[in-house]
Design a protein around this motif. Structure first.
Motif, short mmCIF file in Angstrom:
data_model
loop_
_atom_site.label_atom_id
_atom_site.label_comp_id
_atom_site.label_asym_id
_atom_site.label_seq_id
_atom_site.Cartn_x
_atom_site.Cartn_y
_atom_site.Cartn_z
N GLU A 683 -34.42 -50.28 -4.45
CA GLU A 683 -33.69 -50.48 -5.70
C GLU A 683 -32.29 -49.87 -5.62
OE1 GLU A 683 -35.41 -49.90 -9.47
OE2 GLU A 683 -37.44 -50.50 -8.86
N GLU A 684 -32.17 -48.73 -4.94
CA GLU A 684 -30.84 -48.14 -4.77
C GLU A 684 -29.92 -49.10 -4.04
OE1 GLU A 684 -31.91 -43.34 -4.50
OE2 GLU A 684 -31.77 -44.56 -2.66
N LEU A 685 -30.45 -49.76 -3.03
CA LEU A 685 -29.64 -50.70 -2.26
C LEU A 685 -29.33 -51.95 -3.08
CD1 LEU A 685 -28.39 -51.33 0.52
CD2 LEU A 685 -30.57 -52.36 1.19
N ALA A 686 -30.33 -52.45 -3.81
CA ALA A 686 -30.13 -53.69 -4.58
C ALA A 686 -29.18 -53.47 -5.75
CB ALA A 686 -31.49 -54.21 -5.07
N ARG A 687 -29.25 -52.30 -6.40
CA ARG A 687 -28.45 -52.03 -7.60
C ARG A 687 -27.21 -51.20 -7.29
NH1 ARG A 687 -32.95 -49.38 -11.26
NH2 ARG A 687 -31.09 -48.89 -12.54
N ASN A 688 -27.00 -50.92 -5.99
CA ASN A 688 -25.83 -50.16 -5.56
C ASN A 688 -25.78 -48.79 -6.25
OD1 ASN A 688 -23.53 -49.76 -4.01
ND2 ASN A 688 -22.16 -50.59 -5.58
N LEU A 689 -26.93 -48.11 -6.28
CA LEU A 689 -27.04 -46.80 -6.91
C LEU A 689 -26.80 -45.70 -5.88
CD1 LEU A 689 -30.28 -47.41 -9.04
CD2 LEU A 689 -27.90 -47.46 -9.84
N PRO A 690 -26.35 -44.53 -6.31
CA PRO A 690 -26.22 -43.40 -5.38
C PRO A 690 -27.60 -42.97 -4.89
CG PRO A 690 -25.86 -42.68 -7.64
CD PRO A 690 -25.92 -44.18 -7.68
N ARG A 691 -27.62 -42.44 -3.69
CA ARG A 691 -28.89 -42.05 -3.07
C ARG A 691 -29.43 -40.78 -3.71
NH1 ARG A 691 -31.16 -42.94 2.21
NH2 ARG A 691 -32.57 -41.26 2.83
N THR A 692 -30.69 -40.84 -4.14
CA THR A 692 -31.37 -39.67 -4.68
C THR A 692 -32.13 -38.97 -3.56
OG1 THR A 692 -31.66 -40.78 -6.81
CG2 THR A 692 -33.03 -38.84 -6.37
N PRO A 693 -31.89 -37.70 -3.29
CA PRO A 693 -32.65 -37.00 -2.25
C PRO A 693 -34.15 -37.00 -2.59
CG PRO A 693 -30.71 -35.73 -2.88
CD PRO A 693 -30.84 -36.84 -3.88
#
Length: 744
Positions: A683-693
């Protein structure tokens, strides 16, 4: 010549010549295959037979010569011609057997031609006639040339290489050419002589008349032919005996063997082949073709077997097929040089059954190993989960203001939990050793700091027992080296733990030195010690000094065994020496080459804050105790904690909020931690979200679990039971100033 020859005597002379020369060449072929005294014996017999045959041929031909004159023969010259002929032919055969190259045939042929000529002309000098003999040089030279040339050709043919199976034709050809050499010399030489009657010439001295010569020649010829026949008979009997022995040997084979000629006819086979053929419905007979055997087998031989048997006539075959009676057969065949195949059929039923049994045993062992690994993984999870609660709560209690009695109780809990955690780690390491999955790392680390961290832990324990603890760490050890710091700590921890455990009075000492083989770590103590017999089994699993020590001091007996395996994987050595009652010395040598300083790596002396504060943390764990432990640890550090009880709930919580870090359990219902982490990364990749550790916090601690966490997208993996310092350090790396250097 003015007189005719008796044709019947000429034919008799020719017959004797053919038999004698043919037999002589055959005997010489046997000599060529032998060596030493045996070769010399066969060569001498061949030469005697050939020389005697030439001599008998000459004098029978002389009896066929019928001039109208009184005739006789000098005994000495007659015998001398025989001796010279035998000697010359023996020498010729010896030359052809000992020489090689292009000159072998001319030299041997020349010697043989010379022997024929000497015999003829010496024999002619033994002739007594009431006449004068006049020789014509041209015919004499022609006779010598014909004898030498044809003899050389005969020896050339005898030595020529031929295809396998054509040796008989070579023998017949060489023998025939040599007979032609004898005939050519005799009749050409007889043409060279002119007989001039001289009635005044008397035949003085002892002479042999024609009748006496006939008796002598006939007797010698019979003797010579009898000897030849006897030799052939002995040789034939020898071949029969050899064949019988071969037949016995072939019948003793466990495999069926059959040999076919170039016309595909059965020539030789053994008893096992007969039994195998009968099982297929065929009855082998001499001269039977492969096609006839297959036809007899009919439908009782299945397709693959029949095809394998049919193919042996054209190419090499190596196939396995099941016979109609259920047996497995291996069909092997290779075409021979003359075109006929050699067929071998072996019953491999037992081998197949053995192979199937081995395969089943292998599969069972793999299944058992897999089941054991799964069991250990599950037990690790089930034991570490409650242990996590025990140790974490003990750590939290230790931070509160407790009276001395309470501090002691908390210390007992922590010590017992550490012991249980270490035992669990040893058991997991043992499983890795048995399955060949023990892994080591290679990274840069500060040698001095690593050694001090291990020594500091056991210095406290040594002082609690009233022991003196010393660390001898030269300044030269304060450097970066390349190796596996975790495994080094584990090995040194085992050695120091044993030294403190088995020493009641005295001291424990750790020294570190550089050597040509690497860095040497030596742990010395003044404890119980042990004898040579105990030393021999000290590194075996579940072994300690003796049963009383086990009862007094406890322990699993796995530490040294696992340490030895780790040292082997790291390319080092681990040894010990001791005497009962005089302490022990364990020496560890590891190759730890110097490493270049990494500007991006944190300095060994750099302090990390005890607990990052103000973080928004999502805790995803299905076990309420684990959630509560993390809430207490993180809440006490000033973090805002949100909890979810399975992976799906955690994923929904992450979607609805903004978190600085996610602590994810691996094994959960509904959606496991690996799947939840992969969903977050997708979802981070699809929605261009910052990476959550994401830190995987799990009781699954095997190497494959760590690899699975990394593959799913986790940034770190912390094994339960959780150490607060380890957790806070990981949070600092992922969310503090170092986070900018973290590799996503």
């Amino acid at each position: 010549m003015t007189q005719d020859h008796n044709p019947w005597l000429v034919l008799l002379a020719a017959a004797i010549c053919v038999v004698a020369i043919g037999t002589a060449f055959h005997l010489n072929s046997r000599a060529a295959q032998a060596s030493g005294a045996v070769r010399r014996g066969w060569t001498g017999l061949a030469g005697l037979l050939a020389g005697g045959g030439i001599w008998a041929t000459h004098f029978i031909a002389m009896l066929a010569y019928q001039p109208d004159l009184a005739m006789g023969y000098d005994p000495l010259g007659t015998v001398l011609s025989l001796v010279l002929a035998a000697a010359a032919l023996t020498g010729a055969f010896a030359l052809t057997n000992s020489l090689a190259g292009r000159w072998a045939a001319p030299l041997a042929g020349g010697a043989a031609g010379l022997g024929i000529a000497i015999m003829h002309f010496v024999g002619m000098t033994a002739l007594r006639l009431s006449a004068d003999l006049i020789w014509r040089p041209g015919y004499v030279a022609a006779s010598l040339a014909a004898a030498a040339g044809l003899a050389a050709l005969a020896f050339f043919v005898a030595k020529a290489k031929t295809k396998k199976g054509r040796g008989r034709w070579r023998w017949l050809a060489s023998s025939g050419i040599f007979v032609a050499a004898i005939v050519a010399l005799h009749f050409t030489a007889m043409t060279a002589v002119v007989v001039v009657p001289n009635g005044a010439k008397a035949m003085a001295g002892q002479i042999i008349d024609r009748g006496g010569l006939a008796v002598i020649v006939a007797g010698f010829s019979m003797l010579m032919l009898g000897a030849a026949l006897a030799l052939l008979w002995v040789e034939g009997r020898s071949q029969v005996a050899t064949l019988l022995g071969l037949r016995t040997s072939l019948d003793g084979l466990t495999s069926g063997l059959a040999i076919f000629d170039r016309q595909d006819r059965l020539v030789v086979w053994n008893r096992p082949f007969t039994e195998i053929a009968r099982a297929a419905g065929a009855e082998p007979e001499a001269g039977q073709t492969m096609a006839e055997l297959l036809s007899q087998a009919g439908t009782r031989t299945d397709g693959p077997v029949k095809q394998a048997l049919a193919d042996v006539r054209h190419t090499a075959v190596d196939r396995e097929a099941q016979w109609p009676d259920g047996r497995w057969m291996r069909v092997q065949a290779n075409p021979t040089a003359d075109g006929g195949p050699v067929l071998i059929i072996s019953d491999i039923t037992a081998q197949r059954e053995h192979a199937d049994a081995l395969a089943a045993a292998r599969d069972a062992a793999i299944a058992a190993s897999r089941a054991k690994s799964e069991f250990l993984a599950n037990m690790s999870h089930e034991i570490r989960t409650p242990l996590n609660g025990v140790l974490a709560v003990a750590d939290l209690l230790a931070q509160d203001s407790l009276n001395p009695n309470q501090q002691e109780l908390v210390g007992i809990i922590r010590s017992s939990g550490d012991t249980l955690n270490r035992l669990l780690s040893d058991i997991l390491d043992l499983a890795r050793v048995e399955t060949g999955r023990m892994e080591t790392a290679s990274e840069a680390f500060p040698l001095g700091e690593t050694v001090r961290s291990v020594a500091g832990l056991f210095e406290t324990k040594a002082k609690e027992k009233g022991l003196t603890f010393a660390l001898d760490l030269p300044a030269g050890m304060e450097r970066l080296v390349t190796g596996d710091p975790m495994r080094l700590k584990q090995i040194l921890g085992n050695l120091l733990s044993n030294a403190v455990k088995f020493t009641e009075v005295g001291s424990v000492r750790l020294t570190v030195r550089d050597t040509e083989s690497g860095v040497r770590f030596r742990v010395l103590d003044t404890g119980l010690g042990f004898d040579a017999q105990t030393r021999a089994r000290l590194f075996q699993r579940f072994e300690q000094a003796d049963s009383s020590v086990t009862r007094q001091f406890g322990g699993s007996g796995l530490g040294l065994s696992i340490s030895q395996e780790l040292v082997r994987l790291l390319g080092g050595t681990l040894d010990c020496r001791s005497q009962p009652g005089m302490g022990s010395a364990f020496t560890l040598v590891l190759p730890l080459p110097d490493a270049e300083a990494d500007a991006g790596a944190p300095d060994a002396d750099q302090e990390v804050s005890d607990a990052p504060s103000g973080l928004s943390v999502l805790v995803v764990d299905d076990h309420p105790t684990n959630r509560r432990v993390l809430e207490l640890l993180l809440g006490g550090a000033g973090c805002e904690v949100t909890c979810a009880d399975d992976g799906q709930a955690g994923l929904e919580a992450w979607r609805s909020g903004r978190f600085d870090v996610v602590l994810m359990d691996m094994q959960m219902p509904v959606l496991d931690g690996l799947a939840a982490t992969r969903a977050i990364r997708a979802e981070e990749l699809a929605r261009n979200l910052p990476r959550t550790p994401v830190i995987m916090v799990s009781a699954n601690a095997l190497a494959e679990h760590l690899a699975a966490s990394q593959a799913a997208g986790a940034d770190n993996h912390i094994s339960k039971p959780i150490a607060a310092a380890e957790l806070f350090a990981a949070l600092e790396v992922l969310t503090g100033p170092q986070a900018e250097r973290r590799v996503a």
